[in-house]
Motif scaffolding. Structure first.
Motif, mmCIF file in Angstrom:
data_model
loop_
_atom_site.group_PDB
_atom_site.id
_atom_site.type_symbol
_atom_site.label_atom_id
_atom_site.label_comp_id
_atom_site.label_asym_id
_atom_site.label_seq_id
_atom_site.Cartn_x
_atom_site.Cartn_y
_atom_site.Cartn_z
ATOM 1 N N ASP A 289 0.829 -1.211 0.000
ATOM 2 C CA ASP A 289 0.000 0.000 0.000
ATOM 3 C C ASP A 289 0.855 1.249 0.000
ATOM 4 O O ASP A 289 0.549 2.236 -0.651
ATOM 5 C CB ASP A 289 -0.898 0.015 1.253
ATOM 6 N N VAL B 139 1.847 1.663 -3.583
ATOM 7 C CA VAL B 139 0.804 1.819 -4.600
ATOM 8 C C VAL B 139 -0.113 3.004 -4.330
ATOM 9 O O VAL B 139 -0.496 3.723 -5.247
ATOM 10 C CB VAL B 139 -0.026 0.516 -4.709
ATOM 11 N N GLU B 140 -0.404 3.204 -3.060
ATOM 12 C CA GLU B 140 -1.414 4.210 -2.708
ATOM 13 C C GLU B 140 -1.132 5.595 -3.313
ATOM 14 O O GLU B 140 -2.025 6.202 -3.904
ATOM 15 C CB GLU B 140 -1.541 4.291 -1.179
ATOM 16 N N LEU C 236 0.274 6.290 -5.996
ATOM 17 C CA LEU C 236 0.271 6.299 -7.457
ATOM 18 C C LEU C 236 -1.082 6.669 -8.043
ATOM 19 O O LEU C 236 -1.228 6.840 -9.246
ATOM 20 C CB LEU C 236 0.703 4.930 -7.995
ATOM 21 N N GLN C 237 -2.089 6.794 -7.184
ATOM 22 C CA GLN C 237 -3.394 7.206 -7.724
ATOM 23 C C GLN C 237 -3.438 8.707 -7.990
ATOM 24 O O GLN C 237 -4.356 9.185 -8.646
ATOM 25 C CB GLN C 237 -4.503 6.812 -6.750
ATOM 26 N N TYR C 238 -2.438 9.430 -7.477
ATOM 27 C CA TYR C 238 -2.395 10.870 -7.724
ATOM 28 C C TYR C 238 -1.501 11.169 -8.921
ATOM 29 O O TYR C 238 -0.315 10.827 -8.904
ATOM 30 C CB TYR C 238 -1.872 11.621 -6.505
#
Lengths: 307, 260
Positions: A12, A15-16, A18-20
């Protein structure tokens, strides 16, 4: 399969963010800048030009301000002033009896001060803090394009001229003796140095870019005796620091340039202490158990072939 | 082996060198290095030996006078790969991450394309040069890991790989044991017999008579030149190493401070 990976600790964490979009952009831009700086840094450390890098990075400030005022790409202004400073340094050095370090000190602080005066006088939305320390999280599309252009030119020039540049760093006299044009090499190296600083301006800022230009090469130099290995080590440590530094700055909400450089410096300290051959520990160990110096010049003779 | 190279001379004409601090390092030096000889350039430390060497190699621009190699100006001769240079040991960064092979290959750069991609011929010549100085088994060593004599031989191999017809060696025997010195001398004699012109700068007088055909004595200017036996006289050496008579000094070197 993906469930297994997702269950890994730290997944997490990676990866977390990388949504921005802005963060993805920041990560790959800083990785790219890390690559460019790392490649050049091998030449700069071997040539002993760290101070020259410092000079160029400070000298770009008035260029950036003027470029914004004239509404032209900041990279052009920065490059003109950065490269112009090196030409000024070369000219003053050749025309006076001053030593190079004094000339460099005079020129770059002069340019920098001029930039400061301009920043406070010319109305613009330039944040001095961003020039000084970088702002990769807020990097704009045009800025990314300028960074890419400057970086790609640098990489191509170094790739094409790498042997000559290395020879120039190692033995400029020999380069002259075999009829190569050393002034061309001198200015080529200065040119890519100025371009690299322009490329790194948004990521690291003018203060921290010196670290990105000196530290990766120094890590490689401590860890290897061969230039190609030095280059690989330099690139790996620099790109790693740039990517991880950006992550850390997101997770801990700290300065991006700052965390990149702190990471790089930590890697350097580790290399300095633990490097297998040139590390402090290894040297200490060698001094305690002195090995007899290999003296093969007794056995070896110059082979004289009778042709 | 090519037995007859076109033999080249070095002509130094009226060369004066003044450094930035207004110190006159070399005054009106005129001398000739005859083609196909080993010539010694002899003088005490600070006599301008290195300065003359650098002027011949084009590393510094004399304030007056000119140097020609085989009738050509130095830059032209260098472009044609006529001049090879073996530097003094303390001019080399021995910590630089290059191997012996890399260094010798640098001797071939002038023959390569812009990307400096070595061809089979370049590799062959590098290996032959390494073999000739007995350094083949050390080719992958980083240059700092060599003994004093090996370091010299590595750079000598670079000069061989360059195949220059004129070879300049700056203080080749400092930090080198007797055996290596003899090996280098034997190699120089061979190169001379192949037609190379060799100029050796040295302050080691003992060995000169054993292998140098000609000698040039230098202290701020050329004091004597000619065949070694004729030039190596007591008076000439006293003139060179004992300092010049004050009268001629004041006459010749108006602005120079001369260390006795």
């Amino acid at each position: 399969m993906s469930a297994v990976i997702a269950a890994l600790p730290g997944w997490d964490w990676i990866v977390e963010p990388l949504q921005y979009g802005f963060l993805v952009r920041a990560i790959w831009v800083s990785a790219f800048v890390g690559l460019v700086c790392a490649v050049l840094s091998c030449y700069i450390t071997l040539k002993g030009w760290s101070l020259m890098g410092d000079a160029i990075s400070h000298a770009v400030v008035p260029g950036v301000v003027i470029a914004y005022a004239l509404n032209i790409p900041f990279a052009i202004g920065a490059f003109v002033f950065g490269f112009g400073a090196t030409v000024a340094i070369g000219y003053i050095k050749s025309r006076t009896r001053l030593k190079e370090d004094a000339v460099i000190g005079i020129v770059f602080t002069g340019f920098f001060a001029f930039g400061l005066v301009l920043v406070t006088k010319i109305p613009s939305n330039i944040d001095l803090f961003h020039i000084l320390f970088g702002n990769v999280l807020g990097i704009s599309q045009p800025d990314i394009i300028q960074t890419l252009i400057a970086g790609v030119i640098t990489l191509v020039v170094i790739l094409v001229r790498r042997k000559d540049l290395l020879l120039f760093c190692f033995d400029p006299n020999h380069a002259k003796a075999i009829g190569l044009r050393t002034p061309v090499m001198y200015y080529t190296l200065l040119l890519v140095l100025a371009l690299t600083i322009v490329a790194a301006l948004q990521t690291a800022g003018i203060i921290l870019v010196i670290s990105m230009l000196v530290t990766p090469g120094s890590i490689g130099y401590l860890l290897s005796d061969r230039f190609d290995h030095m280059l690989i080590i330099s690139v790996v440590s620099s790109v790693f620091s740039c990517v991880m530094g950006t992550y850390l700055s997101y997770h801990f909400d700290v300065s991006t340039g700052g965390s990149i450089v702190v990471l790089l410096t930590l890697l350097f300290v580790m290399a300095m202490i633990f490097a297998p051959k040139y590390g402090i520990l290894a040297q200490e160990f060698r001094q305690r158990s002195p090995q007899p110096l290999e003296e093969d010049s007794q056995k070896q003779q110059v082979v004289v072939d009778q042709a | 082996m090519p037995a007859t190279l076109p033999r080249l001379d070095i002509a130094v004409e009226n060369v004066s060198v003044t450094y930035n601090n207004a110190r006159l390092a070399l005054y009106n030096a005129t001398c000739t290095v005859e083609p196909g000889t080993i010539t010694a350039l002899v003088g005490p430390n600070g006599s301008g030996k290195s300065t003359l060497f650098k002027s011949i190699m084009g590393f510094l621009r004399p304030s007056q006078g000119q140097v020609r190699v085989g009738g050509l100006p130095v830059p032209k001769a260098q472009k044609q790969q006529l001049m090879a240079y073996v530097p003094q040991s303390d001019e080399v960064d021995w910590n630089f991450p290059v191997s012996v092979f890399d260094v010798v290959m640098m001797g071939r750069y002038g023959y390569m394309n812009l990307l400096r991609m070595p061809r089979a011929k370049d590799r062959r010549l590098v290996m032959e040069s390494l073999e000739r100085v007995g350094m083949v088994q050390f080719r992958d060593r980083q240059i700092g890991e060599l003994s004093g004599g090996q370091k010299k031989r590595a750079f000598l191999a670079r000069a061989l790989a360059q195949a220059g017809k004129v070879i300049l060696l700056d203080e080749p025997f400092t930090g080198v044991d007797v055996k290596t010195e003899k090996g280098i001398v034997d190699l120089l004699l061979q190169l001379r017999d192949e037609g190379h012109t060799i100029l050796v700068s040295t302050h080691d007088l003992a060995s000169i008579a054993t292998f140098c055909d000609r000698t040039i004595l230098l202290n701020r200017t050329i004091l004597a030149e000619g065949n070694t036996q004729e030039t190596f006289t007591k008076e000439n050496l006293e003139l060179t190493f004992g300092g010049l008579p004050m009268v001629s000094l004041e006459h010749m070197l108006p602005s120079a401070e001369v260390s006795s």
